[in-house]
Design a protein around this motif. Structure first.
Motif, PDB file in Angstrom:
ATOM      1  N   ILE A   1       2.947  -0.796 -10.304  1.00 26.85           N
ATOM      2  CA  ILE A   1       2.201  -1.372  -9.183  1.00 26.85           C
ATOM      3  C   ILE A   1       1.997  -2.867  -9.393  1.00 26.85           C
ATOM      4  CG2 ILE A   1      -0.036  -1.367  -8.048  1.00 26.85           C
ATOM      5  CD1 ILE A   1      -0.056   1.664  -8.435  1.00 26.85           C
ATOM      6  N   LEU A   2       1.676  -3.211 -10.646  1.00 26.02           N
ATOM      7  CA  LEU A   2       1.532  -4.638 -10.944  1.00 26.02           C
ATOM      8  C   LEU A   2       2.824  -5.371 -10.656  1.00 26.02           C
ATOM      9  CD1 LEU A   2      -0.474  -4.869 -14.268  1.00 26.02           C
ATOM     10  CD2 LEU A   2      -1.148  -5.580 -11.984  1.00 26.02           C
ATOM     11  N   TYR A   3       3.904  -4.724 -11.053  1.00 23.78           N
ATOM     12  CA  TYR A   3       5.209  -5.320 -10.825  1.00 23.78           C
ATOM     13  C   TYR A   3       5.396  -5.601  -9.339  1.00 23.78           C
ATOM     14  CZ  TYR A   3      10.111  -6.208 -11.844  1.00 23.78           C
ATOM     15  OH  TYR A   3      11.314  -6.800 -12.020  1.00 23.78           O
ATOM     16  N   ALA A   4       5.113  -4.576  -8.572  1.00 17.81           N
ATOM     17  CA  ALA A   4       5.282  -4.727  -7.131  1.00 17.81           C
ATOM     18  C   ALA A   4       4.361  -5.822  -6.607  1.00 17.81           C
ATOM     19  CB  ALA A   4       4.977  -3.416  -6.438  1.00 17.81           C
ATOM     20  N   TYR A   5       3.187  -5.904  -7.226  1.00 21.76           N
ATOM     21  CA  TYR A   5       2.233  -6.885  -6.756  1.00 21.76           C
ATOM     22  C   TYR A   5       2.715  -8.294  -7.064  1.00 21.76           C
ATOM     23  CZ  TYR A   5      -2.047  -9.479  -6.203  1.00 21.76           C
ATOM     24  OH  TYR A   5      -2.975 -10.393  -5.811  1.00 21.76           O
ATOM     25  N   PHE A   6       3.264  -8.439  -8.276  1.00 20.25           N
ATOM     26  CA  PHE A   6       3.670  -9.776  -8.684  1.00 20.25           C
ATOM     27  C   PHE A   6       5.023 -10.170  -8.119  1.00 20.25           C
ATOM     28  CE2 PHE A   6       0.636  -9.187 -12.285  1.00 20.25           C
ATOM     29  CZ  PHE A   6      -0.199 -10.206 -11.885  1.00 20.25           C
ATOM     30  N   ASP A   7       5.851  -9.184  -7.866  1.00 20.25           N
ATOM     31  CA  ASP A   7       7.183  -9.523  -7.391  1.00 20.25           C
ATOM     32  C   ASP A   7       7.265  -9.328  -5.888  1.00 20.25           C
ATOM     33  OD1 ASP A   7       9.764  -9.948  -6.827  1.00 20.25           O
ATOM     34  OD2 ASP A   7      10.558  -8.751  -8.467  1.00 20.25           O
ATOM     35  N   PRO A   8       7.305 -10.429  -5.156  1.00 19.91           N
ATOM     36  CA  PRO A   8       7.288 -10.307  -3.696  1.00 19.91           C
ATOM     37  C   PRO A   8       8.527  -9.581  -3.173  1.00 19.91           C
ATOM     38  CG  PRO A   8       7.760 -12.557  -4.370  1.00 19.91           C
ATOM     39  CD  PRO A   8       7.360 -11.813  -5.601  1.00 19.91           C
ATOM     40  N   ARG A   9       9.589  -9.528  -3.982  1.00 27.95           N
ATOM     41  CA  ARG A   9      10.805  -8.925  -3.483  1.00 27.95           C
ATOM     42  C   ARG A   9      10.659  -7.429  -3.273  1.00 27.95           C
ATOM     43  NH1 ARG A   9      14.198 -11.741  -8.026  1.00 27.95           N
ATOM     44  NH2 ARG A   9      12.171 -11.409  -8.954  1.00 27.95           N
ATOM     45  N   ILE A  10       9.747  -6.818  -4.019  1.00 30.57           N
ATOM     46  CA  ILE A  10       9.581  -5.366  -3.884  1.00 30.57           C
ATOM     47  C   ILE A  10       8.965  -5.031  -2.535  1.00 30.57           C
ATOM     48  CG2 ILE A  10       8.386  -3.354  -4.797  1.00 30.57           C
ATOM     49  CD1 ILE A  10       9.904  -3.869  -7.036  1.00 30.57           C
ATOM     50  N   ARG A  11       8.098  -5.930  -2.072  1.00 27.96           N
ATOM     51  CA  ARG A  11       7.454  -5.664  -0.779  1.00 27.96           C
ATOM     52  C   ARG A  11       8.438  -5.950   0.332  1.00 27.96           C
ATOM     53  NH1 ARG A  11       2.449  -9.271  -1.236  1.00 27.96           N
ATOM     54  NH2 ARG A  11       3.049  -9.659  -3.365  1.00 27.96           N
ATOM     55  N   LEU A  12       9.213  -4.957   0.655  1.00 25.52           N
ATOM     56  CA  LEU A  12      10.281  -5.210   1.625  1.00 25.52           C
ATOM     57  C   LEU A  12       9.734  -5.417   3.027  1.00 25.52           C
ATOM     58  CD1 LEU A  12      12.731  -2.555   0.272  1.00 25.52           C
ATOM     59  CD2 LEU A  12      13.041  -5.014   0.235  1.00 25.52           C
TER      60      LEU A  12
ATOM     61  N   ARG B   1       0.828  -1.187   0.000  1.00 33.52           N
ATOM     62  CA  ARG B   1       0.000   0.000   0.000  1.00 33.52           C
ATOM     63  C   ARG B   1       0.875   1.255   0.000  1.00 33.52           C
ATOM     64  NH1 ARG B   1      -3.852  -0.600   3.692  1.00 33.52           N
ATOM     65  NH2 ARG B   1      -4.017   1.225   4.966  1.00 33.52           N
ATOM     66  N   SER B   2       1.843   1.269   0.905  1.00 40.37           N
ATOM     67  CA  SER B   2       2.652   2.482   0.957  1.00 40.37           C
ATOM     68  C   SER B   2       3.514   2.589  -0.298  1.00 40.37           C
ATOM     69  CB  SER B   2       3.510   2.521   2.216  1.00 40.37           C
ATOM     70  OG  SER B   2       4.422   1.472   2.206  1.00 40.37           O
ATOM     71  N   TYR B   3       3.844   1.464  -0.864  1.00 44.73           N
ATOM     72  CA  TYR B   3       4.568   1.529  -2.136  1.00 44.73           C
ATOM     73  C   TYR B   3       3.717   2.225  -3.177  1.00 44.73           C
ATOM     74  CZ  TYR B   3       6.692   0.243  -6.529  1.00 44.73           C
ATOM     75  OH  TYR B   3       7.238   0.295  -7.776  1.00 44.73           O
ATOM     76  N   ILE B   4       2.446   1.822  -3.234  1.00 43.64           N
ATOM     77  CA  ILE B   4       1.560   2.423  -4.230  1.00 43.64           C
ATOM     78  C   ILE B   4       1.425   3.916  -3.979  1.00 43.64           C
ATOM     79  CG2 ILE B   4      -0.818   2.483  -5.053  1.00 43.64           C
ATOM     80  CD1 ILE B   4      -0.931  -0.512  -4.582  1.00 43.64           C
ATOM     81  N   ILE B   5       1.251   4.268  -2.724  1.00 43.69           N
ATOM     82  CA  ILE B   5       1.104   5.695  -2.416  1.00 43.69           C
ATOM     83  C   ILE B   5       2.357   6.451  -2.845  1.00 43.69           C
ATOM     84  CG2 ILE B   5       0.833   7.369  -0.556  1.00 43.69           C
ATOM     85  CD1 ILE B   5      -0.791   5.207   0.911  1.00 43.69           C
ATOM     86  N   THR B   6       3.501   5.894  -2.495  1.00 45.92           N
ATOM     87  CA  THR B   6       4.747   6.548  -2.890  1.00 45.92           C
ATOM     88  C   THR B   6       4.809   6.723  -4.389  1.00 45.92           C
ATOM     89  OG1 THR B   6       5.720   5.106  -1.253  1.00 45.92           O
ATOM     90  CG2 THR B   6       7.218   6.466  -2.506  1.00 45.92           C
ATOM     91  N   ARG B   7       4.504   5.651  -5.068  1.00 51.16           N
ATOM     92  CA  ARG B   7       4.601   5.662  -6.512  1.00 51.16           C
ATOM     93  C   ARG B   7       3.660   6.713  -7.086  1.00 51.16           C
ATOM     94  NH1 ARG B   7       5.137   6.185 -10.643  1.00 51.16           N
ATOM     95  NH2 ARG B   7       5.797   4.955 -12.428  1.00 51.16           N
ATOM     96  N   ILE B   8       2.480   6.811  -6.516  1.00 55.47           N
ATOM     97  CA  ILE B   8       1.529   7.803  -7.012  1.00 55.47           C
ATOM     98  C   ILE B   8       2.047   9.209  -6.725  1.00 55.47           C
ATOM     99  CG2 ILE B   8      -0.769   8.769  -6.683  1.00 55.47           C
ATOM    100  CD1 ILE B   8      -1.764   5.901  -6.316  1.00 55.47           C
ATOM    101  N   LEU B   9       2.552   9.393  -5.517  1.00 52.70           N
ATOM    102  CA  LEU B   9       3.070  10.721  -5.179  1.00 52.70           C
ATOM    103  C   LEU B   9       4.224  11.095  -6.104  1.00 52.70           C
ATOM    104  CD1 LEU B   9       3.042  10.899  -1.291  1.00 52.70           C
ATOM    105  CD2 LEU B   9       1.524  11.981  -2.945  1.00 52.70           C
TER     106      LEU B   9
END
Ligand code: ATP
Ligand code: ATP
Ligand code: MG
Ligand code: MG
Lengths: 328, 294, 567, 345, 324
Positions: D334-345, D4-12
């Motif tokens: 966002i899809l990338y982050a969703y599919f790649d568990p490594r992004i979700r630190l 979630r915070s990744y998405i927010i960051t990305r949007i910002l």
């Protein structure tokens, strides 16, 4: 013997790369405490080894000393002079006296430079020699590192050399200024066993011939034992034990050193040793445990260990240990 | 060094590189095929003034829309111009535009990328932001807008195509520098006291070149196609120079009335020209892909 | 186009299977349009819908004209604002004027009653009275009478300030008309400011369409195309009404006309075809493909000469030829050298080779033009023939006088428009260039600009020589002759004598006299060569073979209510 | 960091990019030569008329006011709710709301883009996978050759060839336009004809719109597929060489599981990123495709409007393209982050 | 019947630069429960040999000669679909780099479930996970962590998971290709202990591949020394340690530092390993060999049985009889 390099309370904290947003909201920065307050000195002419597991801060220390990194805190002295803050031209001059060799022989040479340039380029950088003159010096140095006949190598590109040869080229480059001090960061760990010895011997010979001092970095205690005069064992950015090699191998005091030594394989099928088992995982350098940083894995840990950080003290002559329970 | 000598030395360097390509399997052959196609087209364009049978822009050298015959091997177009002569001479414009645009991109994108990534910090962030923003636009839209802004002409077309491609150079150079910067040999250079421009030009730049070459080849191909596209929507060069783009556009209007030869030949030429570059790119990018090497 | 039957009919219930059977029958008869797979039609409703659609097709194929074009309405269908070919074309189908030009008229001067049944004018041509047709109703039931006429013209004039570039402004209503008076319920009078003989021509053009006050208010003009008050389908009294007008992004994508049941001439069985549908293509090649593929019944406006000649021989299409009124001419920037020298202009004019352009570029579908007034029209002459075509002796001697010769060639830029606003501009200029350079003393550089920049260059007066085009607002020499000195062409040429002659011609209905006057204007034009007529194009349309009722006359009007698909 | 915070960051993070994008468009539009007011008058105009027009178009205001108005128009949510499109100003040529025009043209481009993207990715991934699986075989060379050649074909040339073959000679498919005009377009819900007609439950319309879509999207899809084949092939090759793929084989997993569940799923992430980047190119190609197929979309709109120097319109359309590409890359990330568990630190 | 029997195995890499014969004429066999060490320098063909056993030699490698028999079945000639029943089930393979050997986008549970359910299709998902959890527990990893992704584990833990995956189905043979090279000594010792304990518990055979002779000598029953694709020496580890015969082995033993020896003197082997594309004629070691004889430069030495199950490829011992 005089001290050529002295390091006092050296620290290097790398800020953890964070996203923009986290930087905004994080209450405090978090750091990788790669080197966390270490003090030692290297005596002229000796081989001083930093050993320890991966990530304990060996390379960082080496790079700090050679001034490739800016220390967070602490001082570095070279020949008695404080070089911590040197900049610009002075730093460039210092570079002629201290050099570094890296672990990876495949990455430490510019793939697009011929050997003659790779080795001789530092001369050009310092406007010391050019063209023919440079070539001559290069030939001489190549000869010294055992690349004979040197003419055969000057016009090759790194990819045409084997790993051992490359490491010799790297060595040649580092001694081209006749430096006093060389940081050798795991120079043999990526090299085949059959070639290692030759390279180690070469380094030892060069020390004799050129009066070099090495800060030798390795994770392989067997190699460390073979080559060094004094050894410091690092754990998570700190030196936990430091002594001359005989004392260290005969009488390892810190539980970590003991465990380390007991884990080293012995090339003798008939000898079975007792191993000191460590529990738990290596903590990350970002979240270093409170108190003694080894207590999470220490077989002898007590309450005290998780509260107070032990200071490194000289328990025997020239033998320093950082443990609450080892006293002189 | 005399000119001849320079040429010889360049050849002496190039030829072993080319022959070494043959040893690299299908990808090497693809690149060689591309180089052959391109050389053929370049040679054709260079000698065209001497071998063309007619003036390529003179109208009415033959009947209107004459199909290929022994007299007009590629037929004539709707103005009675000789298609063979036009094909022979028409590559010049395409080559000029694409070369010029690649040159401009190279001269702007590469230094900017080198500088920005090496300097880092705010400057780098700002540059990347601007470049990313440009990158977000469909290339052709920018090219059209700028071509319309600058007006027709070889230089202007090249410039408008260049603007589209500068970001690609910038990005590839930047990312490469950022990774090369961390490599040990750059560190070694620093350790021997090299100044930053020495590091950039002796240690980093030469190692970025292969990637730039790959981008440049695809840039060439795209420049050719974009130039044809610009001509197609009316932003091309004037009619008094032979140009495959024009022939293609004319040919398209004529095709439906059965005049297949006016579109076929320039079509083939443009495809060949672009193909030459894409083949090189396809070959090189595989050969240079570190992840596919063992 | 195949009809695919998948599945077994017998498994379906009886009534459904009959239905399906019907659909299948239909689809095979009108196989041209539909592909229905049984499998795909899942429910009864869907089948019914599909059948309905198919049925609709059957009727459409008979009562509908599908017209393909590359045109598009520029902004609006308000007669007071529209000023583009296609806007006027649609207006002509849906709006009535007082008079109109007789279909097929050769000169464009044969006016026939429309909403006016008869008219007369004062001797000095400044008072025009019209008796109106009775029993005409607007769509909403409003009876048409003289007030509507007055309202329409008052409105047009009133709107001029707020629609800077609107049609009446272009035509000069405010200058010409002093006032409009209602003399009687069915009688109206125009009081003009000066004698004006082409007045009927103006009344016949689309800007003079009569509007319904209920739907076309004077105040608050919205510029939006879709605004019902500006372009409502019910505002007019024409053979058709606009049943659908869809635009996407400022371009038409759908226009449908349906027969107007209240059309005053409905009893005369007009319009002949109930529905007209327009399809909008982006370029001539696609339009050509469409008409050839049978996607459209009529392809009108912008099929290229090559294509139309190619199509002429084909069995599945019919090509219609007509008189054209579109002309192109060469303009010189007379403000500065080299074309501030009359001799140089004449020399260049003499070196032009019109026939090659007409033959090679337009493949004979346009004719060399030697007067700014196109042939067929009153006042057309062959004045520029005096200079000849590719008359290099004249060119060389004149240029020699002006100081140019083989070594010191006359150098200038010849500009053309490159975005397809005019047909074949690049090709034309290439041929002109060749002809001019063949004189041996002229050196031409071709320059091009897209339409926008071209107009800007024109206004900035930076082009030495440039080609320009014109098609008439109303079919009268009055709408052509002034081009020699028209200020907006920016040639910086003005000739008081010519203007005086022009005004004189306006003030008389005496055709012989007018002809005489226009001839004099042309004579001066030949001498001065500020603007040199180049060619007049023919008109053509391509249709399927069984289309009838097309009149391609000098008015350039397509009268869709006369067109039908016959047997 | 959570997704979630990744998405927010990305949007910002897209905000500065967007702002920059908007400003660049605005500035570039102002330096385009050609006075839109002068261009407006086909035949003649007095200075007063020009002045009126200038006022009408808001060009009399100072530049920065125009800039503020322009930015405000984009974020004016009330306006958006009222009209269903953002306030992008009025067209200088037709006086219509540019926002409305663009929103009416955009679905056509979107539909074309989506279908082309589907075609390109299906062809690309399919052939890329086949090619990588039969590395260095004849099939591999053929597929690479196909990809290379398709990349080198000018779009309008391919389009024309398709029109001739399928439209004129075979008469299978219409040569242009979005829908047979004899068919009423489906009620506009999404603006995508194929989807709207399905929503309407009208299969006939669906097939009609599909027929019209086929040639243009095939043209664009095939041209793009070259690049997609390359991407898929290289990434598959790279992934197939990774240890975990070999490890999976060594565990005896089925060939198909290894190829699709392991290699392709991992290779898909970089492919996805590149697809996002290709979107800009795809939209560029859409311009030529739309012109070739008389497709009433945004690409054709831009070309149209450039000829009139219709600043507001071009500006709006370019902004729309830019926004769209930015949005796509946002979604891709966002899809990338969703599919790649490594992004979700 | 031995568990594994390899006979004159030869593997080529047909690269565009030329053919690399990575493994040449290798023969040995392995009994149940035995531990065999493969030692050699980088590029000597260890991995190639290991992968040949499950016929997974990477492109462009081909097994050109020889057989690999597992329980008597020659897997070189087995159709691809039957191989699946060997791989993972009979023979498991552990790769060198624990960081890259797990699928980064799959949870650990998925790795286990897939493995178990591929080979035992009747087992339900939940059952498979139960089993996986037990395996993890045996490896010293908290079973709850089964729902984590690979990147959430440290290198040592990942290698343990790899071992878990390898042993979950109780294979007869586990091949561990440098399982600890990327790890620290302490972790390395733990992993090797773990392998050893598993072997003791389940009685499987183990092939341990390493470039570190110390490890092999410490952990293996038998040792094979590979050099440039050739088997140079093959003996039990005690035998090899006591009586190294091949000059290369001798050199190797003399160049490994041993922390238990005081004042050890290391000796270097001169020269460097050959270029695999351009092997020297004759014995591939002769340019570096201090005992080089004339014959060494022209003829390839055969593998010689010198008794006590000790084989050497060197002409020094050619008085003994050549092994066929
Ligand atoms: N430039 C850097 N930025 C951030 N963190 C760093 C950087 N360099 C090193 N570190 C971190 O500092 C710690 C110590 O690293 P260092 O390279 O000094 O260890 P090392 O003992 O040399 O390990 P190895 O044996 O793996 O080479 C590690 O956790 C590493 O991730
Ligand atoms: N995919 C490949 N393509 C071409 N040559 C290869 C390939 N894989 C291995 N080789 C070559 O085969 C020889 C043996 O390689 P192998 O990987 O089996 O050696 P290794 O003993 O496992 O080495 P390392 O200790 O480095 O893992 C080497 O010379 C290598 O260059
Ligand atoms: Mg290190
Ligand atoms: Mg290996």
């Amino acid at each position: 013997m005089s001290e050529i390099v002295k390091v006092e309370h050296l620290k290097k904290y790398f800020p953890v790369q964070k996203s923009f947003l986290e930087q905004l909201f994080a209450r405090k920065m978090s750091y990788v405490k790669a080197v966390d307050d270490i003090t030692f000195s290297v005596k002229r002419g000796e081989i001083f080894t930093l050993a320890g597991e991966s990530g304990c801060g060996k390379t960082t220390t080496g790079r700090l000393i050679i001034r490739l990194l800016e220390p967070t805190v602490g001082e570095i002295y070279f020949n008695g002079a404080d070089i911590t803050k040197l900049k610009g031209e002075k730093l460039r001059l210092l570079r002629r006296k201290m050099q570094i060799i890296f672990q990876d022989p495949y990455a430490s040479l510019n793939p697009r430079m011929k050997i003659v340039d790779a080795v001789g380029h530092p001369l050009e950088i310092h406007d010391l020699a050019k063209g023919k003159e440079k070539k001559e010096i290069v030939l001489e140095v190549l000869e010294k590192v055992g690349l004979t006949p040197p003419e055969q190598f000057t016009n090759l590109h790194p990819h045409q050399l084997s790993g051992g040869q490359r490491q010799r080229v790297a060595l040649a480059r580092s001694i081209i200024f006749n430096p006093e001090f060389i940081v050798a960061d795991e120079p043999v760990s990526m090299i085949d066993v059959s070639l290692r010895t030759a390279l180690i011997d070469l380094m030892l010979n060069l020390r004799k011939d050129l009066g070099l001092t090495y800060l030798f970095i390795t994770h392989d205690l067997a190699v460390a034992k073979y080559i060094s005069d004094r050894i410091a064992i690092m754990y998570l950015g700190k030196i936990v034990e430091m002594s001359n090699k005989e004392s260290l191998f005969l009488n390892p005091m810190h539980p970590y050193t003991q465990a380390l030594l007991s884990a080293i394989p012995i090339p003798n099928p008939e000898r079975k040793r007792k191993r000191i088992e460590l529990t738990g995982e290596v903590p990350s350098a970002i979240n270093i445990p409170q108190g003694c940083r080894f207590h999470s894995r220490c077989p002898y840990k007590r309450d005290e260990c998780s509260k107070k950080e032990p200071r490194i003290t000289e328990v025997e002559k020239e033998h320093f240990v950082a443990c609450h329970f080892i006293k002189s | 060094m005399s000119k001849v000598k320079i040429k010889q030395s360049i050849l002496a360097r190039l030829i072993p590189r080319l022959t070494s390509l043959t040893k690299k399997g299908p990808s090497g052959w693809m690149a060689i095929l591309g180089i052959i196609i391109l050389s053929a087209l370049v040679i054709m364009t260079v000698i065209a003034p001497w071998i063309r049978p007619h003036d390529p822009i003179k109208t009415g050298v033959g009947p209107i829309r004459a199909p290929p015959s022994s007299q007009f091997p590629m037929g004539t177009n709707h103005l009675g111009q000789d298609m063979l002569s036009r094909i022979l001479c028409g590559g010049s414009i395409m080559l000029q535009i694409s070369t010029l645009s690649v040159l401009v991109c190279f001269l702007i994108g590469v230094p900017l990328g080198l500088f920005s990534s090496y300097v880092g910090g705010i400057f780098d962030r700002a540059c990347s932001l601007v470049i990313d923003a440009i990158y977000a636009f469909p290339g052709l839209v920018i090219a059209i807008a700028i071509a319309a802004m600058l007006g027709p002409g070889v230089v202007n077309m090249a410039l408008s195509i260049a603007v589209v491609y500068i970001p690609s150079y910038f990005r590839i150079v930047r990312s490469q520098v950022l990774s090369i910067k961390e490599l040990t040999y750059v560190e070694a250079a620093r350790a021997s006291g090299a100044k930053w421009h020495t590091i950039v030009f002796r240690y980093i730049f030469p190692n970025v070149i292969p990637s730039i070459v790959v981008v440049a080849t695809i840039n060439f191909a795209d420049a050719v196609l974009t130039a044809a596209g610009l001509t197609f929507i009316g932003l091309g060069v004037t009619k008094d120079v032979p140009d495959w783009g024009w022939d293609l556009t004319d040919g398209r209007a004529l095709l439906s009335s059965g005049t297949w030869w006016v579109i076929t030949f320039p079509g083939i030429m443009i495809i060949l020209l672009a193909l030459g570059f894409t083949l090189i790119e396809e070959g090189l990018s595989e050969l240079l892909n570190p992840k596919l090497q063992r | 186009y195949t009809t695919t039957v998948v599945g077994n009919l017998s498994t379906l219930t009886s009534d459904v299977s009959t239905l399906t059977g019907n659909v299948l029958n239909l689809t095979s008869t009108i196989g041209d349009f539909t592909t229905i797979t049984l499998e795909a039609i899942v429910s009864l409703e869907a089948r019914l819908a599909a059948m309905e659609a198919a049925l609709a097709k059957v009727t459409l194929a008979k009562k509908t004209l599908v017209v393909g074009t590359t045109d598009s309405v520029e902004k609006t269908l308000d007669p007071a604002q529209a000023y583009d070919y296609f806007g006027w074309c649609i207006l002509q189908q849906i709006a009535g004027t007082l008079v109109s030009v007789k279909p097929g008229s050769e000169t464009g001067a044969d006016f026939v009653p429309e909403l006016a049944v008869s008219w007369n004018y004062s001797e000095d041509l400044d008072v025009w009275d019209f008796n109106l047709r009775q029993g005409v109703t607007f769509w909403d039931g409003t009876e048409f009478n003289a007030t509507h006429v007055k309202y329409s013209f008052d409105r047009a004039i009133a709107l001029i300030p707020s629609i800077p570039e609107g049609a009446p402004a272009g035509l000069g209503y405010d200058v010409i008309i002093n006032r409009t008076e209602v003399l009687d319920t069915y009688k109206v009078r125009f009081q003009l400011n000066f004698p004006f003989s082409p007045f009927l021509g103006i009344l016949a053009c689309r800007a003079s369409a009569i509007v319904n006050p209920n739907y076309a208010p004077i105040e608050e003009v919205e510029y939006t195309a879709g605004d019902p008050r500006a372009s409502t389908p019910v505002a007019f009294v024409g053979p058709y009404f606009l049943s659908e007008w869809k635009r996407v992004a400022g371009r038409d994508i759908e226009i449908k006309l349906d027969a107007n049941p209240f059309y005053w001439n409905a009893t005369g069985e007009y319009p002949k075809t109930e529905h007209v549908i327009f399809r909008f293509y982006s370029d001539p090649s696609t339009l050509r493909l469409a008409v050839e593929a049978g996607d459209v019944d009529i392809a009108f406006r912008h099929i290229s000469p090559t294509d139309v000649l190619d199509l002429e021989g084909k069995p599945n299409v019919k090509v219609w030829w007509g008189t054209g009124a579109f002309i192109q001419y060469l303009c010189f920037q007379t403000k500065r050298a080299p074309f501030n020298d009359r001799r140089v202009r004449v020399a260049v004019a003499a070196a032009l080779d019109r026939s090659t352009v007409c033959e090679t570029v337009f493949l004979g579908l346009s004719d060399p033009l030697y007067s700014i007034i196109p042939p067929g029209m009153l006042g057309h002459t062959e004045a520029f023939k005096k200079l000849g075509d590719a008359n290099y002796t004249l060119t060389r001697s004149l240029l020699a006088d002006a100081g140019y010769n083989e070594t010191n060639k006359l150098k200038f830029d010849l500009w053309y428009e490159s975005s397809g606003h005019y047909p074949m501009s690049a090709e034309q200029c290439l041929v002109y260039k060749e002809a001019l350079e063949a004189s041996g003393v002229i050196d031409v550089t071709l320059k091009s600009a897209d339409w926008a920049s071209y107009k800007k260059n024109r206004d900035d007066e930076i082009m030495d020589a440039y080609i320009y085009g014109w098609y008439p607002d109303y079919v009268d020499p009055d709408d052509y002759a002034f081009l020699y000195w028209a200020s907006w062409i920016h040639t910086n040429y003005y000739n008081a004598t010519q203007v005086a002659l022009y005004d004189q011609a306006r003030a008389t209905t005496n055709t012989t006299l007018r002809e005489e006057l226009y001839a004099q204007i042309d004579d001066i034009a030949v001498e001065q060569c500020s603007v040199v007529p180049l060619y007049v194009s023919s008109a053509w349309a391509v249709t399927r073979p069984d289309v009838y009722g097309i009149y391609l006359d000098i008015t350039q009007d397509m009268r869709y209510w006369l067109i039908y698909i016959g047997k | 960091m959570g997704l979630r915070s990744y998405i927010i960051t990305r949007i910002l993070l897209t905000i500065p990019t967007l702002l920059l994008l908007l400003s660049m468009v605005f500035l570039v539009m102002r330096v385009l030569p050609g006075d839109p007011v002068a261009l407006h008058f086909e035949k003649k105009a007095t200075p007063e008329q020009m002045e009126t027009m200038r006022r009408l178009l808001g060009l009399d205001k100072p530049l920065w006011t125009q800039y503020i108005d322009y930015l405000w128009g984009l974020v004016d949510f009330g306006y958006f709710l009222e009209h269903g499109y953002p306030n992008l100003g009025k067209s200088m040529q037709t006086y219509e709301e540019v926002g409305g025009q663009i929103f009416s043209a955009f679905p056509a481009t979107l539909e074309l883009a989506i279908y082309s993207m589907i075609i390109a990715s299906v062809i690309g991934i399919l052939l890329g996978v086949v090619s990588s699986k039969s590395y260095n075989s004849i099939l591999d060379h053929l597929i690479r050759g196909f990809g290379t050649v398709t990349y080198a074909i000018p779009i309008f040339l391919l389009g024309m060839i398709f029109q001739l073959i399928f439209g004129v000679y075979l008469r299978w498919l219409p040569t242009g336009l979005r829908l047979n005009p004899a068919v009423d377009p489906p009620a506009s819900i999404t603006g995508l004809y194929t989807i709207d007609s399905l929503l309407e439950g009208n299969l006939f319309k669906f097939f009609e719109s599909l027929k019209a879509l086929l040639l243009p999207s095939l043209t664009l899809g095939i041209i793009l597929s070259g690049m997609f084949i390359r991407m898929a092939r290289t990434n598959m090759l790279e992934t197939l060489r990774l240890d975990f793929v070999t490890a999976a084989k060594a565990r005896g997993l089925k060939e198909s599981t290894v190829t699709y569940g392991y290699a392709l799923r991992n290779a898909f992430l970089p492919i996805l990123t590149m697809m996002g980047l290709q979107f800009a190119i795809l939209l560029g190609g859409a311009i030529l495709t739309e012109t070739t197929f008389s497709w009433p979309g945004l690409g054709r709109y831009i070309v149209d409007r450039i000829n009139f120097r219709d600043y507001t319109a071009i500006q709006g359309a370019v902004v729309m393209f830019g926004l769209f590409v930015t949005l796509v890359s946002l979604v891709v990330d966002i899809l990338y982050a969703y599919f790649d568990p490594r992004i979700r630190l | 019947m031995p568990l594994l029997k390899i006979g004159s195995l030869t593997v080529d890499y047909r690269t565009s630069r030329g053919t690399i014969r990575a493994v040449e004429d290798v023969s040995f066999s392995l009994e149940k429960g035995e531990t065999l060490g493969l030692v050699g320098e980088s590029g000597s063909g260890k991995s190639t040999l290991g992968l040949s056993v499950i016929r997974l030699v990477p492109y462009p490698g081909v097994i050109v000669k020889g057989h690999v028999k597992i329980d008597g079945k020659d897997i070189v000639r087995l159709p691809e679909h039957e191989l699946r029943f060997i791989r993972g089930r009979k023979v498991a393979y552990i790769f060198q780099d624990p960081m890259t050997s797990l699928n980064p986008i799959k949870k650990i549970s998925a790795h286990f479930a897939e493995l178990i359910r591929t080979h035992e299709p009747n087992v339900k998902e939940a059952k498979a996970l139960e089993r996986a959890k037990t395996v993890l527990k045996d490896l010293g990893i908290r079973p709850e962590r089964i729902n984590d992704y690979p990147h959430q584990f440290s290198g040592g833990m990942r290698q343990r998971i790899m071992i878990g995956l390898a042993t979950a189905l109780n294979p007869d043979l586990v091949i561990a290709d440098e399982p600890t090279t990327a790890l620290d000594v302490i972790v390395q010792a733990k992993i090797l202990d773990l392998l050893e304990s598993l072997r003791n518990a389940y009685g499987m055979a183990l092939i341990l591949i390493s470039h570190d002779l110390s490890i092999i000598l410490e952990r293996c029953d038998r040792v094979i020394i590979l050099y440039a694709g050739h088997m140079f020496e093959h003996a039990s580890s005690t035998e090899l340690h006591r009586n190294p015969r091949h000059p290369y082995t001798q050199g190797l033993l003399q160049s490994i530092p041993n922390i238990e020896l005081a004042d050890q003197k290391l000796a270097a082997i001169p020269g460097s390993p050959p270029n695999m594309l351009n092997l020297p004629r004759g014995c591939r070691f002769w340019p570096r060999c201090s005992y080089v004889m004339k014959i060494c430069r022209t003829k390839e030495p055969p593998l010689i049985d010198i008794g006590h199950n000790h084989f050497v490829r060197c002409f020094k011992y050619s008085r003994g009889r050549a092994k066929s």
